[in-house]
Write a protein that holds these residues in place. Structure first.
Motif, PDB file in Angstrom:
ATOM      1  N   VAL A  82      -6.947  -1.185  -2.123  1.00  0.00           N
ATOM      2  CA  VAL A  82      -7.953  -0.111  -2.104  1.00  0.00           C
ATOM      3  C   VAL A  82      -8.180   0.342  -0.656  1.00  0.00           C
ATOM      4  O   VAL A  82      -8.331   1.537  -0.394  1.00  0.00           O
ATOM      5  N   ALA A  83      -8.168  -0.601   0.286  1.00  0.00           N
ATOM      6  CA  ALA A  83      -8.314  -0.235   1.706  1.00  0.00           C
ATOM      7  C   ALA A  83      -7.175   0.683   2.164  1.00  0.00           C
ATOM      8  O   ALA A  83      -7.358   1.494   3.079  1.00  0.00           O
ATOM      9  N   ASN A  84      -6.019   0.582   1.506  1.00  0.00           N
ATOM     10  CA  ASN A  84      -4.877   1.452   1.822  1.00  0.00           C
ATOM     11  C   ASN A  84      -4.944   2.782   1.085  1.00  0.00           C
ATOM     12  O   ASN A  84      -4.054   3.613   1.245  1.00  0.00           O
ATOM     13  N   GLY A  85      -5.938   2.957   0.226  1.00  0.00           N
ATOM     14  CA  GLY A  85      -6.084   4.203  -0.515  1.00  0.00           C
ATOM     15  C   GLY A  85      -5.549   4.157  -1.929  1.00  0.00           C
ATOM     16  O   GLY A  85      -5.580   5.159  -2.647  1.00  0.00           O
ATOM     17  N   ALA A  86      -5.049   2.997  -2.358  1.00  0.00           N
ATOM     18  CA  ALA A  86      -4.513   2.864  -3.716  1.00  0.00           C
ATOM     19  C   ALA A  86      -5.647   2.622  -4.709  1.00  0.00           C
ATOM     20  O   ALA A  86      -6.741   2.200  -4.337  1.00  0.00           O
ATOM     21  N   CYS A  87      -5.351   2.861  -5.962  1.00  0.00           N
ATOM     22  CA  CYS A  87      -6.260   2.537  -7.068  1.00  0.00           C
ATOM     23  C   CYS A  87      -5.683   1.305  -7.747  1.00  0.00           C
ATOM     24  O   CYS A  87      -4.479   1.237  -7.996  1.00  0.00           O
ATOM     25  N   VAL A  88      -6.533   0.333  -8.042  1.00  0.00           N
ATOM     26  CA  VAL A  88      -6.076  -0.889  -8.692  1.00  0.00           C
ATOM     27  C   VAL A  88      -6.634  -0.914 -10.104  1.00  0.00           C
ATOM     28  O   VAL A  88      -7.793  -0.576 -10.339  1.00  0.00           O
TER      29      VAL A  88
END
Length: 167
Positions: A82-88
């Motif tokens: 999430v810190a990288n901008g991804a959605c988990v």
């Protein structure tokens, strides 16, 4: 372009993820510490990492970026992605994004502390057909949202502060 990363060693929704990924034409990385069967398609790539604690997590966190989707129940990995901008997306369908990751980390830490002190002895409930259905719906929603955001249509409007004047 949106990609999917699967933390695959203990993932109960790999087949569902493959179906959705192929329907949308999304590149999918199946990351594990052992050989796992994957569909015979150029869109799905198997990544076998060396044995070791968190090696698969490190590979996923190093490669997942904005507008990507990560399938994992691992909350610390989710926070890194999430810190990288991804959605988990967890296998039970809970979406962990910027809005949800803080609470998920806090609950995970609380539950770990309670288990360590012996206050909680039970494990999580079994994986059900309803969980699988919830996951499929959430994955479809996450893919549509990620693709829209990647195309620039999902920008959040600026926040307008409330008026400070009184009538």
């Amino acid at each position: 372009m949106t990609r999917i990363f699967i933390d695959a060693d203990a993932c109960p929704v790999r087949d569902e993820t493959y179906r959705v990924a192929l329907r949308y034409g999304l590149r999918t990385y199946v990351v594990s510490n052992r050989m796992i069967a994957v569909p015979d398609t150029p869109l799905v790539e198997r990544v076998v990492v060396t044995q070791g604690m968190d090696v698969a997590d490190d590979w996923i966190a190093d490669h997942a970026a904005a507008h990507d989707i990560v399938i994992s129940a691992d909350i610390p990995l989710a926070a890194r992605c999430v810190a990288n901008g991804a959605c988990v997306l967890e296998p039970r369908g809970r979406i962990l994004d910027q809005d949800a990751i803080g609470m998920a980390l806090a609950m995970r830490n609380l539950m770990t502390d309670l288990r360590d002190t012996g206050a909680i002895m039970q494990g999580s409930r079994g994986f059900t057909r309803a969980d699988r259905s919830t996951f499929l719906s959430a994955l479809d929603t996450a893919v549509v949202r990620a693709r829209r955001q990647a195309a620039g249509h999902g920008r959040t409007p600026p926040v307008i502060p409330p008026s400070t004047t009184t009538d």
